[in-house]
Design a protein around this motif. Structure first.
Motif, PDB file in Angstrom:
ATOM      1  N   ARG A   1      40.162  56.135 121.348  1.00 55.71           N
ATOM      2  CA  ARG A   1      39.577  56.619 120.148  1.00 55.71           C
ATOM      3  C   ARG A   1      40.512  56.407 119.231  1.00 55.71           C
ATOM      4  O   ARG A   1      41.515  57.085 118.958  1.00 55.71           O
ATOM      5  CB  ARG A   1      39.282  58.003 120.393  1.00 55.71           C
ATOM      6  N   PRO A   2      40.249  55.290 118.374  1.00 51.26           N
ATOM      7  CA  PRO A   2      41.250  54.806 117.365  1.00 51.26           C
ATOM      8  C   PRO A   2      41.727  55.950 116.403  1.00 51.26           C
ATOM      9  O   PRO A   2      40.975  56.646 115.784  1.00 51.26           O
ATOM     10  CB  PRO A   2      40.525  53.641 116.537  1.00 51.26           C
ATOM     11  N   VAL A   3      42.980  55.852 116.160  1.00 53.10           N
ATOM     12  CA  VAL A   3      43.678  57.096 115.252  1.00 53.10           C
ATOM     13  C   VAL A   3      44.256  55.979 114.264  1.00 53.10           C
ATOM     14  O   VAL A   3      45.292  55.444 114.527  1.00 53.10           O
ATOM     15  CB  VAL A   3      44.373  57.903 116.006  1.00 53.10           C
ATOM     16  N   ASP A   4      44.155  56.363 112.925  1.00 52.54           N
ATOM     17  CA  ASP A   4      45.027  55.683 111.861  1.00 52.54           C
ATOM     18  C   ASP A   4      44.992  56.500 110.839  1.00 52.54           C
ATOM     19  O   ASP A   4      43.986  57.043 110.045  1.00 52.54           O
ATOM     20  CB  ASP A   4      44.085  54.375 111.602  1.00 52.54           C
ATOM     21  N   PRO A   5      46.207  56.518 110.399  1.00 46.08           N
ATOM     22  CA  PRO A   5      47.432  56.191 110.760  1.00 46.08           C
ATOM     23  C   PRO A   5      47.792  57.102 111.995  1.00 46.08           C
ATOM     24  O   PRO A   5      47.544  58.083 112.351  1.00 46.08           O
ATOM     25  CB  PRO A   5      48.449  56.260 109.809  1.00 46.08           C
ATOM     26  N   ILE A   6      48.669  56.519 112.752  1.00 46.17           N
ATOM     27  CA  ILE A   6      49.462  57.140 114.167  1.00 46.17           C
ATOM     28  C   ILE A   6      50.612  57.997 113.888  1.00 46.17           C
ATOM     29  O   ILE A   6      51.578  57.354 113.325  1.00 46.17           O
ATOM     30  CB  ILE A   6      49.788  56.176 115.241  1.00 46.17           C
ATOM     31  N   ARG A   7      50.605  59.377 113.768  1.00 52.58           N
ATOM     32  CA  ARG A   7      51.541  60.170 113.167  1.00 52.58           C
ATOM     33  C   ARG A   7      52.130  60.946 114.257  1.00 52.58           C
ATOM     34  O   ARG A   7      53.240  61.507 114.314  1.00 52.58           O
ATOM     35  CB  ARG A   7      50.969  61.170 112.234  1.00 52.58           C
ATOM     36  N   THR A   8      51.536  61.190 115.451  1.00 53.51           N
ATOM     37  CA  THR A   8      51.988  62.188 116.547  1.00 53.51           C
ATOM     38  C   THR A   8      51.911  61.336 117.919  1.00 53.51           C
ATOM     39  O   THR A   8      51.336  60.351 118.031  1.00 53.51           O
ATOM     40  CB  THR A   8      51.066  63.436 116.406  1.00 53.51           C
ATOM     41  N   ALA A   9      52.736  62.298 118.713  1.00 52.17           N
ATOM     42  CA  ALA A   9      52.501  61.578 120.080  1.00 52.17           C
ATOM     43  C   ALA A   9      51.137  61.582 120.570  1.00 52.17           C
ATOM     44  O   ALA A   9      50.832  60.839 121.555  1.00 52.17           O
ATOM     45  CB  ALA A   9      53.275  62.611 121.018  1.00 52.17           C
ATOM     46  N   ARG A  10      50.344  62.713 120.081  1.00 49.82           N
ATOM     47  CA  ARG A  10      49.081  62.748 120.615  1.00 49.82           C
ATOM     48  C   ARG A  10      48.123  61.643 120.215  1.00 49.82           C
ATOM     49  O   ARG A  10      47.524  60.841 120.835  1.00 49.82           O
ATOM     50  CB  ARG A  10      48.235  63.844 120.180  1.00 49.82           C
ATOM     51  N   ASP A  11      48.439  61.304 119.000  1.00 49.86           N
ATOM     52  CA  ASP A  11      47.659  59.901 118.498  1.00 49.86           C
ATOM     53  C   ASP A  11      48.042  58.665 119.232  1.00 49.86           C
ATOM     54  O   ASP A  11      46.929  58.030 119.409  1.00 49.86           O
ATOM     55  CB  ASP A  11      48.104  59.616 117.058  1.00 49.86           C
TER      56      ASP A  11
END
Length: 762
Positions: free
Chosen positions: A518-528
């Motif tokens: 599941r793309p996350v943008d921007p990646i900020r956390t360990a979960r992302d």
């Protein structure tokens, strides 16, 4: 109990040992009797019991000697008309009187109940030990003051031991020196039940099959379960042996096939066991049994009896894997388990039990406790303030910490720069968290959890290879998902095992993962990081629970670097690391550190806190590898660190698990992983050693917690460090960064090169 050498202990430097117990010496033979009888071989042991009211107008002491032991019971008698305050003061006076009468100074105080702490808290002790054998606060009629007194006792104790692993898990953060010692057994005593002993008269006439229990009968016994068992199978004889305590004897269930035979002596028990077809452990599942580690489990097994137990946590953990032990939850399941045990009494019960019990003797348990006690006494003997460093020439450099950063810097400064170096460490050993040692059974373990060396840095390998030879080792990890164990990091094999996906190559594996991502943008956390790579399902399965346990925070609160360290692979490579160089020091880490620090220009002092050294006795240059916030007295508040507690255990088998480390992502499992060291060391030994790791907010700092607010606080300390003249901050704690071992070595080598280009001002 087994007869002992009753000669008085030879004159030694050991202090007297006074055991304070809520159990009477001649009531039921339990943990205190087994241990104190063995301590009496080397110590003068007095057993202080609970006070007994007297109609006499003055308090006095009774001294009781018993056949078969040199332990002497002391029973204080207190006037029953005195107020509680006068009785408490009277007990203190009687205890001091006992010390004076026996010429005892600075005894070891060994307590089984916090309720006796007020009696002895004023005593100048050689050491204070709290052997927490039960969760007494959960028992019926527990005194309201017990919890507060226990906290006070824990704060003053030099050593805390627990009666089982569950209790240790619950208390592991309450004391810095706490150890689990589950129930042990005198195997030879109970094994006589296998030899055809004549049964006692009150049991010999009972029809078979016979199912029996012995022990204290109180709120921990499920009387409804016993009644249901007797009612469900009137053709079975149910034998109940033991004193009735804290419950009304009239409340005991009655049935023609239910036989209450009363209390029997320890010496009589094997004869009763000899006539049992099944041994019962019908414990009620309540607060009083939540942390128990029943002594009768190994005793039943030593006697050759199959065992049926309710799901007591420590019984399941230690014995649930045995064919001779059946775990049953609920009346119907308990009856069925008893029937199975009767129908399927395996011929190898004794062989299987003996293998498990081989390392659970009271002799070995007491010997391990005695070693811990000796260290506790030695610590109290040490001077409160370390010897001043002026006794030797003032060093050029003082290094705080004898781990990788400190040891590498020390060697380089002494060898390459010709400096006189003093290395100090507050622990009693070199090597920092990489310290390894042989345990009491001769197995090489890592005291602070597994340290696996891997690197791509040739410079690091070349430097360390001067001090050790290597043994190749490729680290492999499995994740325990309850019903199966799969490779970790996630690879093609993992996915095929989980989803029966039939993946055969890198391309279809990458497509399979991409479909779940599941793309996350921007990646900020360990979960992302994880969700964007493998999706929510695999994130929850492998990362969410494990990360919460490890860091005490949700992955959404942590820096991306936390989970970026664990890659996802599309091939079948099941190695945890992929570095070019992967190996373990052939003789262990401690031997490597010893060689590294073996230089005429290096002076090493363990057991010495850097902060206790007078600044005038330090070198012109300081290398500080401790927590950077501690150097500055936590001026802006403490930097958050994550700590670990380690439960080391020796098992009477050659191998416990198929790989060096098994992770436990399930949040309901209190530990994060189990390490079996023989995979790392390749040691040939008939037994094996494992360690469970329990993350904690308390204890020694291990891992800087990576999140934005912590980095902001660190930058404030970093500004202080940059302005500090002639002090170099290094290592994981000094840099507040989650470095691997090779990264710490590389940092130290680079720091030495840079610092030698800058003059040091005396």
């Amino acid at each position: 109990m087994t007869p002992r050498d009753l000669s008085h202990p030879a004159t030694t430097d050991k202090p007297a040992l006074i055991c304070l117990s809520h159990l009477r010496w001649d009531f039921v033979t339990q943990r205190p009797q087994h241990l104190m009888d063995r301590f009496a071989r080397d110590y003068r042991v007095l057993f202080w019991e609970e006070a007994i009211p007297t109609t006499h107008h003055l308090p006095y002491l009774e001294f009781h000697a018993f056949h078969g032991t040199t332990v002497q019971a002391v029973r204080p008698r207190i006037p029953d008309r005195w107020s509680p305050q006068d009785q408490a003061a009277g007990l203190v006076g009687l205890f001091d009187q006992m010390l004076a009468l026996n010429g005892i100074v600075r005894p070891v105080l060994w307590l089984y109940t916090p309720m006796m702490w007020p009696v002895v808290q004023h005593v100048d002790a050689a050491a204070v030990v709290y052997d927490c054998m039960d969760e007494l606060a959960s028992f019926r009629f527990a005194p309201p003051a017990l919890a507060g007194l226990e906290a006070a006792l824990m704060a003053s104790a030099d050593l805390v031991t627990t009666g089982g692993w569950s209790l240790w898990e619950a208390r592991r953060n309450d004391h810095a020196n706490i150890h689990a010692f589950p129930s042990s057994v005198e195997t030879g005593h109970f094994a006589t039940a296998r030899t055809g002993l004549a049964e006692p008269d009150d049991q010999a006439g009972l029809p078979g099959p016979r199912l029996g229990w012995y022990g204290v009968i109180d709120e921990r016994v499920d009387l409804d379960l016993i009644a249901g068992l007797a009612a469900a199978r009137p053709d079975w004889s149910v034998v109940m042996i033991g004193p009735v305590v804290k419950i009304d004897p009239a409340s005991l269930p009655q049935a023609p096939n239910l036989h209450w035979l009363g209390q029997k002596s320890y010496d009589q028990l094997p004869a009763y066991l000899a006539g049992w077809d099944v041994a019962l452990m019908p414990f009620a599942m309540n607060e009083a049994t939540r942390y128990i580690s029943p002594t009768k489990t190994p005793e039943y097994l030593a006697a050759g009896c199959p065992v049926v137990s309710t799901p007591v946590r420590d019984v399941v953990r230690q014995y649930g894997h045995l064919h001779a032990v059946r775990i049953a939850d609920g009346p119907a399941a308990f009856v069925a388990a008893c029937a199975d045990a009767l129908a399927d009494a395996p011929a190898d019960i004794c062989t299987e039990a003996d293998a498990v019990l081989a390392r659970q003797s009271w002799d070995l348990t007491q010997a391990r406790m005695a070693a811990l006690l000796d260290r506790a006494v030695d610590r109290r003997r040490r001077p409160a303030v370390p010897r001043p460093c002026r006794a030797r020439p003032r060093p050029d450099v003082t290094i705080c910490g004898a781990g990788f950063a400190g040891a590498v810097m020390a060697r380089q400064l002494a060898e390459q720069s010709g400096k006189r170096v003093l290395v100090v460490d507050r622990r009693d050993h070199i090597g920092g968290n990489a310290f390894d040692e042989q345990n009491a059974d001769g197995l090489l373990i890592h005291r602070y959890g597994p340290h696996i060396f891997h690197t791509n840095a040739t410079e690091v390998v070349d430097f360390l290879s001067r001090f050790t030879e290597w043994r190749p080792y490729a680290h492999r990890v499995l994740a325990d998902l309850g019903d199966r164990r799969v490779p970790m990091p996630i690879n093609r094999t993992t996915l095929n095992m989980l989803y029966d996906a039939g993946l055969t190559g890198d391309a279809d594996t990458a497509a399979f993962l991409a479909a779940r991502a599941r793309p996350v943008d921007p990646i900020r956390t360990a979960r992302d990081v994880v969700v964007s790579a493998v999706g929510d399902d695999l994130y929850r399965l492998f990362f969410e629970g494990y990360t919460r346990k490890q860091w005490g925070l949700d992955p959404s609160q942590l820096d991306p670097s936390v989970t970026a360290r664990v890659p996802t692979r599309t091939d079948t490579d099941d190695r945890y690391f992929t570095d070019r160089f992967q190996a373990m020091p052939r003789d262990g880490y401690t031997a490597m550190f010893a060689r590294m620090l073996d230089h005429p220009g290096i002076d090493v002092r363990t057991g010495t806190d850097f902060h206790d050294i007078d600044p005038a006795d330090r070198g012109a240059l300081t290398v500080y590898t401790g927590p950077i916030d501690a150097y500055f007295g936590h001026r802006f508040g403490a930097l958050p660190y994550r700590s670990l507690t380690f439960a080391h255990e020796t098992l009477p088998q050659r191998q416990f698990q198929p790989v060096g480390v098994v992770n436990y992502p399930d949040p309901e499992v209190p530990f994060t992983r189990i390490t079996e060291y023989k995979h790392l060391t390749r040691q040939d030994h008939p037994m094996t050693a494992i360690t469970r790791e329990y993350p904690s907010d308390r204890g020694d700092p291990y891992y800087p917690i990576p999140c934005p607010e912590n980095q902001a606080l660190f930058r404030r300390y970093r500004a202080l460090a940059d302005a500090e003249p002639n002090v170099i901050f290094a290592g994981r704690l000094g840099s507040y960064r989650y470095y691997n071992m090779d990264q710490v070595v590389a940092q130290a080598l680079a720091l030495h090169r840079r610092m030698m280009a800058v003059p040091v001002h005396a």
